[in-house]
Each structure stands twice: as C-alpha cells, then as structure tokens.
Write a protein that holds these residues in place. Sequence first.
Motif, PDB file in Angstrom:
ATOM      1  N   GLY A   1       0.803  -1.219   0.000  1.00  0.00           N
ATOM      2  CA  GLY A   1       0.000   0.000   0.000  1.00  0.00           C
ATOM      3  C   GLY A   1       0.833   1.264   0.000  1.00  0.00           C
ATOM      4  O   GLY A   1       0.389   2.299   0.489  1.00  0.00           O
ATOM      5  N   LEU A   2       2.028   1.198  -0.553  1.00  0.00           N
ATOM      6  CA  LEU A   2       2.948   2.326  -0.501  1.00  0.00           C
ATOM      7  C   LEU A   2       3.164   3.010  -1.853  1.00  0.00           C
ATOM      8  O   LEU A   2       4.121   3.761  -2.000  1.00  0.00           O
ATOM      9  CB  LEU A   2       4.296   1.863   0.071  1.00  0.00           C
ATOM     10  CG  LEU A   2       4.255   1.342   1.499  1.00  0.00           C
ATOM     11  CD1 LEU A   2       5.612   0.799   1.919  1.00  0.00           C
ATOM     12  CD2 LEU A   2       3.784   2.416   2.449  1.00  0.00           C
ATOM     13  N   VAL A   3       2.283   2.767  -2.807  1.00  0.00           N
ATOM     14  CA  VAL A   3       2.373   3.464  -4.088  1.00  0.00           C
ATOM     15  C   VAL A   3       1.591   4.769  -3.966  1.00  0.00           C
ATOM     16  O   VAL A   3       0.386   4.765  -3.746  1.00  0.00           O
ATOM     17  CB  VAL A   3       1.811   2.612  -5.245  1.00  0.00           C
ATOM     18  CG1 VAL A   3       1.754   3.407  -6.534  1.00  0.00           C
ATOM     19  CG2 VAL A   3       2.648   1.347  -5.430  1.00  0.00           C
ATOM     20  N   ASP A   4       2.313   5.877  -4.068  1.00  0.00           N
ATOM     21  CA  ASP A   4       1.694   7.198  -3.940  1.00  0.00           C
ATOM     22  C   ASP A   4       1.156   7.674  -5.283  1.00  0.00           C
ATOM     23  O   ASP A   4       1.595   7.222  -6.340  1.00  0.00           O
ATOM     24  CB  ASP A   4       2.722   8.213  -3.426  1.00  0.00           C
ATOM     25  CG  ASP A   4       3.106   7.962  -1.980  1.00  0.00           C
ATOM     26  OD1 ASP A   4       2.246   7.487  -1.214  1.00  0.00           O
ATOM     27  OD2 ASP A   4       4.258   8.244  -1.616  1.00  0.00           O
ATOM     28  N   ALA A   5       0.226   8.627  -5.225  1.00  0.00           N
ATOM     29  CA  ALA A   5      -0.281   9.272  -6.436  1.00  0.00           C
ATOM     30  C   ALA A   5       0.899   9.938  -7.131  1.00  0.00           C
ATOM     31  O   ALA A   5       1.803  10.432  -6.452  1.00  0.00           O
ATOM     32  CB  ALA A   5      -1.347  10.294  -6.069  1.00  0.00           C
ATOM     33  N   PRO A   6       0.926   9.885  -8.435  1.00  0.00           N
ATOM     34  CA  PRO A   6      -0.141   9.547  -9.361  1.00  0.00           C
ATOM     35  C   PRO A   6      -0.231   8.071  -9.714  1.00  0.00           C
ATOM     36  O   PRO A   6      -0.889   7.698 -10.684  1.00  0.00           O
ATOM     37  CB  PRO A   6       0.216  10.377 -10.598  1.00  0.00           C
ATOM     38  CG  PRO A   6       1.716  10.346 -10.607  1.00  0.00           C
ATOM     39  CD  PRO A   6       2.111  10.393  -9.146  1.00  0.00           C
ATOM     40  N   GLY A   7       0.400   7.213  -8.926  1.00  0.00           N
ATOM     41  CA  GLY A   7       0.313   5.782  -9.194  1.00  0.00           C
ATOM     42  C   GLY A   7      -1.073   5.232  -8.913  1.00  0.00           C
ATOM     43  O   GLY A   7      -1.735   5.665  -7.974  1.00  0.00           O
ATOM     44  N   ARG A   8      -1.511   4.300  -9.741  1.00  0.00           N
ATOM     45  CA  ARG A   8      -2.820   3.661  -9.562  1.00  0.00           C
ATOM     46  C   ARG A   8      -2.613   2.155  -9.487  1.00  0.00           C
ATOM     47  O   ARG A   8      -2.048   1.554 -10.393  1.00  0.00           O
ATOM     48  CB  ARG A   8      -3.746   4.003 -10.735  1.00  0.00           C
ATOM     49  CG  ARG A   8      -4.134   5.461 -10.786  1.00  0.00           C
ATOM     50  CD  ARG A   8      -5.112   5.770 -11.915  1.00  0.00           C
ATOM     51  NE  ARG A   8      -4.901   5.024 -13.152  1.00  0.00           N
ATOM     52  CZ  ARG A   8      -4.020   5.342 -14.109  1.00  0.00           C
ATOM     53  NH1 ARG A   8      -3.240   6.386 -13.962  1.00  0.00           N
ATOM     54  NH2 ARG A   8      -3.917   4.622 -15.205  1.00  0.00           N
ATOM     55  N   VAL A   9      -3.081   1.566  -8.414  1.00  0.00           N
ATOM     56  CA  VAL A   9      -2.960   0.126  -8.186  1.00  0.00           C
ATOM     57  C   VAL A   9      -4.321  -0.513  -8.390  1.00  0.00           C
ATOM     58  O   VAL A   9      -5.326  -0.043  -7.860  1.00  0.00           O
ATOM     59  CB  VAL A   9      -2.466  -0.166  -6.747  1.00  0.00           C
ATOM     60  CG1 VAL A   9      -2.416  -1.658  -6.478  1.00  0.00           C
ATOM     61  CG2 VAL A   9      -1.110   0.483  -6.508  1.00  0.00           C
ATOM     62  N   SER A  10      -4.353  -1.613  -9.137  1.00  0.00           N
ATOM     63  CA  SER A  10      -5.585  -2.391  -9.270  1.00  0.00           C
ATOM     64  C   SER A  10      -5.218  -3.865  -9.168  1.00  0.00           C
ATOM     65  O   SER A  10      -4.128  -4.276  -9.567  1.00  0.00           O
ATOM     66  CB  SER A  10      -6.287  -2.096 -10.600  1.00  0.00           C
ATOM     67  OG  SER A  10      -5.489  -2.522 -11.680  1.00  0.00           O
ATOM     68  N   ALA A  11      -6.129  -4.636  -8.607  1.00  0.00           N
ATOM     69  CA  ALA A  11      -5.909  -6.075  -8.471  1.00  0.00           C
ATOM     70  C   ALA A  11      -7.249  -6.770  -8.303  1.00  0.00           C
ATOM     71  O   ALA A  11      -8.170  -6.210  -7.694  1.00  0.00           O
ATOM     72  CB  ALA A  11      -5.017  -6.368  -7.260  1.00  0.00           C
ATOM     73  N   ALA A  12      -7.342  -7.970  -8.834  1.00  0.00           N
ATOM     74  CA  ALA A  12      -8.541  -8.778  -8.617  1.00  0.00           C
ATOM     75  C   ALA A  12      -8.605  -9.187  -7.154  1.00  0.00           C
ATOM     76  O   ALA A  12      -9.679  -9.267  -6.558  1.00  0.00           O
ATOM     77  CB  ALA A  12      -8.543 -10.003  -9.526  1.00  0.00           C
ATOM     78  N   ARG A  13      -7.437  -9.443  -6.557  1.00  0.00           N
ATOM     79  CA  ARG A  13      -7.360  -9.780  -5.130  1.00  0.00           C
ATOM     80  C   ARG A  13      -5.997  -9.379  -4.615  1.00  0.00           C
ATOM     81  O   ARG A  13      -4.976  -9.634  -5.234  1.00  0.00           O
ATOM     82  CB  ARG A  13      -7.588 -11.276  -4.914  1.00  0.00           C
ATOM     83  CG  ARG A  13      -7.479 -11.699  -3.444  1.00  0.00           C
ATOM     84  CD  ARG A  13      -8.394 -12.864  -3.130  1.00  0.00           C
ATOM     85  NE  ARG A  13      -8.221 -13.393  -1.807  1.00  0.00           N
ATOM     86  CZ  ARG A  13      -8.807 -12.921  -0.711  1.00  0.00           C
ATOM     87  NH1 ARG A  13      -9.608 -11.879  -0.809  1.00  0.00           N
ATOM     88  NH2 ARG A  13      -8.611 -13.465   0.459  1.00  0.00           N
ATOM     89  N   LEU A  14      -6.006  -8.747  -3.465  1.00  0.00           N
ATOM     90  CA  LEU A  14      -4.787  -8.355  -2.767  1.00  0.00           C
ATOM     91  C   LEU A  14      -5.084  -8.570  -1.289  1.00  0.00           C
ATOM     92  O   LEU A  14      -5.740  -7.751  -0.653  1.00  0.00           O
ATOM     93  CB  LEU A  14      -4.462  -6.889  -3.069  1.00  0.00           C
ATOM     94  CG  LEU A  14      -3.110  -6.353  -2.652  1.00  0.00           C
ATOM     95  CD1 LEU A  14      -1.975  -7.216  -3.176  1.00  0.00           C
ATOM     96  CD2 LEU A  14      -2.943  -4.921  -3.145  1.00  0.00           C
ATOM     97  N   ALA A  15      -4.648  -9.718  -0.763  1.00  0.00           N
ATOM     98  CA  ALA A  15      -5.030 -10.093   0.602  1.00  0.00           C
ATOM     99  C   ALA A  15      -3.823 -10.593   1.388  1.00  0.00           C
ATOM    100  O   ALA A  15      -2.945 -11.271   0.849  1.00  0.00           O
ATOM    101  CB  ALA A  15      -6.101 -11.172   0.568  1.00  0.00           C
ATOM    102  N   PHE A  16      -3.808 -10.254   2.664  1.00  0.00           N
ATOM    103  CA  PHE A  16      -2.798 -10.740   3.600  1.00  0.00           C
ATOM    104  C   PHE A  16      -3.508 -11.450   4.738  1.00  0.00           C
ATOM    105  O   PHE A  16      -4.380 -10.866   5.392  1.00  0.00           O
ATOM    106  CB  PHE A  16      -1.956  -9.570   4.146  1.00  0.00           C
ATOM    107  CG  PHE A  16      -0.893 -10.009   5.102  1.00  0.00           C
ATOM    108  CD1 PHE A  16       0.277 -10.587   4.628  1.00  0.00           C
ATOM    109  CD2 PHE A  16      -1.065  -9.882   6.458  1.00  0.00           C
ATOM    110  CE1 PHE A  16       1.265 -11.014   5.503  1.00  0.00           C
ATOM    111  CE2 PHE A  16      -0.095 -10.297   7.345  1.00  0.00           C
ATOM    112  CZ  PHE A  16       1.076 -10.869   6.865  1.00  0.00           C
ATOM    113  N   ASP A  17      -3.170 -12.689   4.940  1.00  0.00           N
ATOM    114  CA  ASP A  17      -3.768 -13.505   6.000  1.00  0.00           C
ATOM    115  C   ASP A  17      -5.297 -13.502   5.898  1.00  0.00           C
ATOM    116  O   ASP A  17      -6.005 -13.408   6.904  1.00  0.00           O
ATOM    117  CB  ASP A  17      -3.303 -13.011   7.365  1.00  0.00           C
ATOM    118  CG  ASP A  17      -3.468 -14.052   8.469  1.00  0.00           C
ATOM    119  OD1 ASP A  17      -3.593 -15.257   8.152  1.00  0.00           O
ATOM    120  OD2 ASP A  17      -3.481 -13.661   9.648  1.00  0.00           O
TER     121      ASP A  17
END
Length: 89
Positions: free
Chosen positions: A59-75
């Motif tokens: 969760g450390l990508v700052d704007a203007p970066g855009r993160v997308s994922a079908a699933r991003l899960a920890f535990d």
Amino acid sequence: MSEQPLLLDVRNLSVAFGAGASALRAVDDVSFHVNAGEVVGIVGESGSGKSVTALAAMGLVDAPGRVSAARLAFDGRDLQAMPAAERRS
C-alpha cells in the motif's frame, strides 16, 4: 504433509503511473501467492517492476500511481478495502 495456510494472495496486480494514452504500466497483471512459512524471491531485470510490485502489496504506491488487483489479501484480509491505519499496523 499438510499444506501451509495462504499468507499473501496477489491476483492480477497492475500498477500504472500517469493518465490516458501517456500512462506507463509499471506492473501488468502479476499474480503470485505466499504460504505461511514459505520464503519467496521475486527476480527480474532492472526496471522490470519488482520494487513497484512489493510497494503496491504494502500500500505504498503514492499518487499519481494507480494500483488495481482482482485480489490483494494478507492472512485472508482484503488489503484494498482496509483503512490505511489498519494496514500500517
């Protein structure tokens, strides 16, 4: 031998910087998982997106970066839906 529980689940992760036709896709449709007790290394050429992949998962990508994922899960917990304060803990 029993299988270890799933610790990190990343499916179809993409990270882009910029907007529109000039957007640079730094990570494109990456999927992997890490089981509890497992050690995983991500290898690739310089500039291939290894660091951006790890930053996106944390969760450390700052704007203007855009993160997308079908699933991003920890535990088993959805990192995309988690408030920033909870994610940091």
